[in-house]
Write an enzyme that holds these catalytic residues in place. Structure first.
Site, PDB file in Angstrom:
ATOM      1  N   LYS A  53     -12.882  44.933  10.927  1.00 26.84           N
ATOM      2  CA  LYS A  53     -14.079  44.341  10.459  1.00 26.84           C
ATOM      3  C   LYS A  53     -14.360  43.236  10.596  1.00 26.84           C
ATOM      4  O   LYS A  53     -13.361  42.181  10.847  1.00 26.84           O
ATOM      5  CB  LYS A  53     -14.385  44.835   9.024  1.00 26.84           C
ATOM      6  CG  LYS A  53     -13.368  44.257   8.015  1.00 26.84           C
ATOM      7  CD  LYS A  53     -13.609  44.887   6.712  1.00 26.84           C
ATOM      8  CE  LYS A  53     -12.706  44.076   5.656  1.00 26.84           C
ATOM      9  NZ  LYS A  53     -12.902  44.395   4.384  1.00 26.84           N
ATOM     10  N   TYR A 290     -14.196   9.313   3.145  1.00 27.59           N
ATOM     11  CA  TYR A 290     -15.360   9.341   2.212  1.00 27.59           C
ATOM     12  C   TYR A 290     -14.547   9.162   0.962  1.00 27.59           C
ATOM     13  O   TYR A 290     -13.626   9.745   0.517  1.00 27.59           O
ATOM     14  CB  TYR A 290     -15.945  10.725   2.069  1.00 27.59           C
ATOM     15  CG  TYR A 290     -17.121  10.623   3.420  1.00 27.59           C
ATOM     16  CD1 TYR A 290     -18.212   9.690   3.517  1.00 27.59           C
ATOM     17  CD2 TYR A 290     -16.970  11.605   4.374  1.00 27.59           C
ATOM     18  CE1 TYR A 290     -19.017   9.933   4.750  1.00 27.59           C
ATOM     19  CE2 TYR A 290     -17.766  11.873   5.558  1.00 27.59           C
ATOM     20  CZ  TYR A 290     -19.056  10.869   5.631  1.00 27.59           C
ATOM     21  OH  TYR A 290     -19.826  10.945   6.567  1.00 27.59           O
TER      22      TYR A 290
END
Length: 393
Positions: A53, A290
């Site tokens: 899946k 950042y």
């Protein structure tokens, strides 16, 4: 000899892949076969639904299915599998997917083995398509049961009944399951199955309780039974039944809360790499990225990798996160950006632009990187984006 195969559009690699930049995803199909053989050995004779899946957990469902089909090593992956009655340890007896669409993609590519559709039909018309393509739907809800019970061909629909033995998710209670199986509704039940909530916790007795609840489902019908997922295959022999459903272990990941025993070896099937696109020599105290959340403890080289959260790299990694460069562990420093992240190159001071960085694979554990992100390997595998190729070695 190493044979390389490029995934085609027929294998689910559409035009979107042309827009993916520097991240490469290499899938070793021989590792998949060896991991399936390990699952079969540990399952004590159970048949194997290879769970593919979510695009085979990011490995490419059609390509993986063909790799685990008969005579796969003698053909290209886009060719249909040859029918054979000669099972081998590394050939799946069937496949597990979630949706009808996933199952149809496999059938259209030539997959002939049994296909278990784990969430069953999502509407009444789906039942007819499942019969037409000889799929095995899992019935887990009253609405689905009503669709099948009222279907004109209900005696020909090979359905599995899902039992909620304590997962608290999909399925009927053992009491409801017993009533359904005894109802004489003419639905052609092929098997009953359940799923475990805590099988990865090897000291948790809840799995034993779930087995007891599931075993309370009894029927005079000749039904196959399926319990074991990867964690249960690895740690709970009592869950052995007619069919096992190995998933994450096929891809080389350990789902357990402990290390594997010495006699169990799982090979990583996916290697994810991206190149260094810049190397800078930073001064002591210089901030990286950042918020300047990480500062250089000394004068040092810092590399910048062409991958970021746009590509499926977790934005939040703790200080234990490492990648591998030339076989050396290199810590990730600063925050992951959309398009890049920084690494400490003090272990490989000669590294340069263009050198490949292994995010995970044979040299860098995906389980460790997932832990550094506060998540699990399943999420990393199904989130990563890049150009996918296949090798067989």
């Amino acid at each position: 000899m190493t044979h390389e195969f490029s995934a085609s559009r027929e294998l689910g690699q559409g035009l979107a892949d042309m827009n993916r930049r520097s991240v490469t995803i290499t899938v070793n199909v021989q590792a998949l076969r060896e991991n399936l053989a390990t699952a079969r050995r540990l399952s004590g004779g159970s048949l194997q639904f290879a769970t593919i899946k979510a695009d085979a957990y990011g490995h490419g469902a059609v390509a993986v299915a063909h790799a685990l089909s008969p005579r796969a090593s003698k053909r290209q992956y886009s060719e249909p599998a040859s029918a054979t009655n000669e099972p081998t340890e590394s050939v799946a007896d069937g496949f597990g997917v979630v949706t009808l669409e996933e199952a149809l993609e496999l059938r259209q590519s030539g997959i002939r083995q049994a296909i278990l559709v784990l969430q069953g039909p999502q509407n009444g018309e789906s039942a007819s398509q499942m019969k037409r393509h000889q799929l095995w739907p899992v019935i887990h809800d009253k609405h689905q049961y009503d669709w099948f019970r009222q279907h004109p061909d209900r005696g020909e629909l090979q359905a599995w009944l899902k039992v909620d033995s304590g997962m608290g998710r999909l399925g009927f209670s053992p009491e409801e399951a017993n009533r359904i199986l005894a109802s004489g509704d003419d639905v052609r039940w092929s098997g009953v199955m359940t799923h475990f909530a805590c099988a990865d916790e090897t000291g948790n007795a809840y799995t034993e309780q779930q087995v007891q609840r599931f075993n309370s489902v009894q029927s005079e019908l000749p039904l196959a039974r399926s319990m074991a997922n990867s964690a249960a295959v690895l740690a709970w022999p009592m869950t052995r039944a007619d069919w096992a459903r190995p998933g994450i272990m096929l891809y080389g990941c350990n789902p357990l809360d402990r290390e594997l025993t010495d006699d169990v070896v799982l090979k990583s099937a996916m290697t994810v790499e991206a190149p260094l696109i810049s190397v800078k020599h930073m001064n002591k105290g210089a901030g990286i990225g950042y918020a300047q959340s990480w500062r250089c403890p000394e004068d040092m080289p810092v590399g910048y990798v062409a991958a970021g959260y746009r590509d499926g790299i977790p934005r939040v990694l703790d200080s234990s996160a490492c990648v591998s460069i030339a076989g050396y562990k290199c810590p990730v420093v600063g925050r992951v950006s959309m398009d890049s992240f920084a690494v400490d190159l003090r272990q490989v001071p000669d590294a340069g632009v263009g050198d490949l960085v292994e995010l995970w694979g044979e040299n860098n554990s995906i389980d460790e990187l997932a832990k550094a992100a506060g998540t699990i390997s399943y999420e990393l595998l199904t989130s990563i984006r890049g150009k996918r190729t296949y090798i067989d070695r």
